[in-house]
Design an enzyme around this catalytic site. Structure first.
Site, short mmCIF file in Angstrom:
data_model
loop_
_atom_site.label_atom_id
_atom_site.label_comp_id
_atom_site.label_asym_id
_atom_site.label_seq_id
_atom_site.Cartn_x
_atom_site.Cartn_y
_atom_site.Cartn_z
NE ARG A 43 49.11 28.14 61.88
CZ ARG A 43 49.88 27.06 61.88
NH1 ARG A 43 50.40 26.63 60.77
NH2 ARG A 43 50.16 26.43 63.00
CG HIS A 172 47.31 40.02 38.68
ND1 HIS A 172 48.56 39.69 39.13
CD2 HIS A 172 47.30 41.37 38.60
CE1 HIS A 172 49.26 40.80 39.32
NE2 HIS A 172 48.53 41.84 39.00
CE LYS A 176 47.63 44.26 35.60
NZ LYS A 176 47.20 45.06 36.74
CD GLU A 210 55.29 46.66 40.79
OE1 GLU A 210 54.38 46.65 41.61
OE2 GLU A 210 56.16 45.77 40.73
CG ASP A 229 57.40 39.49 42.01
OD1 ASP A 229 56.52 38.70 42.35
OD2 ASP A 229 57.33 40.72 42.24
CG HIS A 234 52.83 39.45 35.96
ND1 HIS A 234 51.81 38.54 36.15
CD2 HIS A 234 53.15 39.90 37.20
CE1 HIS A 234 51.53 38.45 37.45
NE2 HIS A 234 52.34 39.27 38.11
CE LYS A 334 58.25 44.59 43.72
NZ LYS A 334 56.84 44.78 43.34
C1 BG6 Z 1 52.53 40.67 41.52
C2 BG6 Z 1 53.93 40.79 42.05
O1 BG6 Z 1 52.37 39.47 40.81
O2 BG6 Z 1 52.25 41.76 40.65
C3 BG6 Z 1 54.12 42.12 42.78
O3 BG6 Z 1 54.18 39.72 42.96
C4 BG6 Z 1 53.72 43.25 41.86
O4 BG6 Z 1 55.47 42.28 43.18
C5 BG6 Z 1 52.34 43.03 41.28
O5 BG6 Z 1 53.73 44.46 42.65
C6 BG6 Z 1 52.00 44.07 40.24
O6 BG6 Z 1 50.67 43.94 39.87
P1 BG6 Z 1 49.84 45.20 39.35
O7 BG6 Z 1 48.54 44.63 38.91
O8 BG6 Z 1 49.73 46.14 40.51
O9 BG6 Z 1 50.65 45.78 38.23
#
Ligand code: BG6
Length: 484
Positions: A43, A172, A176, A210, A229, A234, A334
């Site tokens: 934007r 993602h 990995k 994390e 999340d 994941h 977390k």
């Molecule tokens: C993301 C989440 O998809 O993955 C985040 O939204 C999380 O909350 C992150 O911190 C963790 O990814 P990675 O690759 O750092 O383990």
């Protein structure tokens, strides 16, 4: 192969933290196809040069194997362009079309890294502007919806505009290196396959821990929580990679068919398992590496009486011939004791013990995802106790550190996935039916929590979560890997 990559959300957090660095790394590694153009969309009223300067300044804050020199960045920056857009305005898509029509490319990638509420608008507007041609690929970031119905609504709209083979739903974790190594380990070697079943495996533990808290994402996280999340996507994708049958070939649909079967075989929830086998927690104030850290409820953008979970531990089973009765534990959170993502496969003890020894850490395969990427095979071996001049049994570890073996300049998750999109390889992307099945399975948990006034259990930041998580696994006679 020439390409245009349009990055919706081009000035957003994901763009500068993950996507631009990944594209830059691919450029540096010489794997980004030549003749590419990367068009940031946002934007802000920025010229292409201002956008380049913005990305350059952000590169100082991100993880790159080495800072780019001015000369190197200038070469990369020549690929960057910027188009200012209000994503709800039809006229702005016409301007984007103009920019794209300046040249003919083999592929156009539309990377939608915006708030999920904009996914359907962007797809519909792209179609209205005639930008959904056969050479277009669309990448959708998670979260794709917040429950089954909203996920379906997004997928239905996207399906009206793009064919399934044009849609790259990104998770993602699938990019990995450790996850690809898991496929290589399981389907490129015959060694483990005979053991990879209920007769030989006692339990499997998937941990994604994390150290970070919610950082500046409190407002987003409040309506998301750890289940949506991390678990719905994941963790379940990791569970699929561990539990799936060998696919008939390495094509995307063969792999995705097998993952889908795993998701369909997950044991349905009952009132009893929902109350016993799912633990939710929320971090309270605590200590991380000697520093006091705030409670989740005191984070920016978080309701001081929030019931949002920052931790989930659960137990499930895959109800099929291979896995019936084997517990799969998933744990993520977390502000835990370490940044540690790994899958632990615990094999069954020997049928008859001839050594007077506790196995402890032995008899176990560990797949490390991060911070280290590699494999550890824990075995029992004959050691030597020099003080008593006697031999003793001791757990030892065969350690395959992939970073050491293959060098640390390996391809990161986003880099790999972006290159796959440009090349049109769908293997590491999630199909809509997988995603829906995963939502179908987590939804009973969300509904159960809605009616459970107790809320998440507090745990001190810097620990492994609420003690109920250890109690849950102990009921089966097992413990989390770090407790053994
Ligand atoms: C993301 C989440 O998809 O993955 C985040 O939204 C999380 O909350 C992150 O911190 C963790 O990814 P990675 O690759 O750092 O383990």
């Amino acid at each position: 192969m020439s390409f245009d990559l349009v990055l919706f959300g081009g000035t957003g957090d994901l763009a500068w933290r993950k996507l631009m660095p990944a594209l830059f790394q691919a450029f540096r590694h010489g794997t980004l196809p030549e003749g590419g153009r990367i068009i940031g969309v946002g934007r802000d009223d920025l010229s292409a040069d201002q956008y380049r300067a913005l990305i350059r300044s952000r590169f100082d804050q991100v993880d790159l194997d080495k800072r780019p020199s001015m000369e190197e960045f200038t070469r990369f920056a020549a690929l960057l362009d910027f188009v200012r857009m209000d994503l709800s305005q039809t006229a702005d898509y016409a301007r984007l079309a103009q920019t794209l029509n300046q040249r003919q490319t083999d592929t156009v990638v539309m990377y939608v890294a915006t708030a999920p509420s904009l996914f359907t608008t962007v797809c519909e507007q792209l179609a209205a502007a005639g930008l959904n041609t056969a050479k277009t690929r669309v990448v959708l970031e998670k979260p794709l919806g917040h429950d089954l119905a909203s996920n379906r609504a997004i997928n239905d709209t996207v399906r009206r505009v793009f064919g399934e083979k044009q849609v790259f739903r990104i998770d993602h974790y699938l990019g990995k290196p450790a996850v690809q190594n898991l496929f290589a380990l399981r389907f490129g070697n015959a060694l483990f396959e005979p053991l990879w079943r209920r007769e030989h495996i006692a339990n499997i533990q998937i941990t994604i821990a994390e150290e970070l808290g919610v950082e500046k994402r409190g407002a987003f996280y409040e309506t998301t929580g750890a289940l949506r999340d991390m678990v719905q996507n994941h963790a379940l994708q990791l569970l699929c990679a561990i539990g799936m049958e060998p696919p008939i070939n390495s094509h995307a649909d063969a792999i995705r068919d097998e993952k889908l079967k795993v998701l369909r075989s997950l044991k349905p929830w009952t009132a009893e398992t929902l109350s016993q086998d799912v633990i939710r927690g929320q971090y309270a104030a605590g200590n991380m590496a000697g520093n006091a850290v705030a409670a989740y409820r005191d984070e920016l953008g978080v309701n001081p009486a929030s019931h949002t979970e920052t931790f989930v531990a659960l137990r499930t089973e895959i109800s099929n011939w291979r896995w019936a009765g084997v517990p799969f534990y998933i744990r993520t959170g977390k502000r835990l004791a370490g940044r540690d993502a790994r899958i632990v496969v615990n094999f069954r003890p020997t049928p008859h013990a001839i050594f007077n020894s506790q196995l402890g850490m032995a008899n176990r395969l560990v797949i490390n995802l991060q911070p280290k990427d590699g494999l550890e095979l824990h075995l029992l071996a004959q050691g030597q106790d020099n003080r008593r001049n006697a031999s003793t049994l001791a757990p030892v570890q065969l350690d395959l550190d992939f970073d050491k073996r293959f060098g640390s300049g390996r391809v990161g998750a986003y880099e790999r996935l972006l290159l796959d999109v440009i090349d049109g390889r769908l293997n590491l992307f999630v199909r809509s039916d997988e995603q829906e099945e995963a939502w179908r399975w987590v939804e009973p948990i969300l509904n159960y929590w809605k009616n459970d006034s107790q809320g998440p259990r507090p745990y001190a930041a810097g620990t492994w979560g609420p003690s109920a998580s250890s109690a849950m696994i102990a009921r089966d006679g097992f413990c989390w890997a770090e407790e053994s």
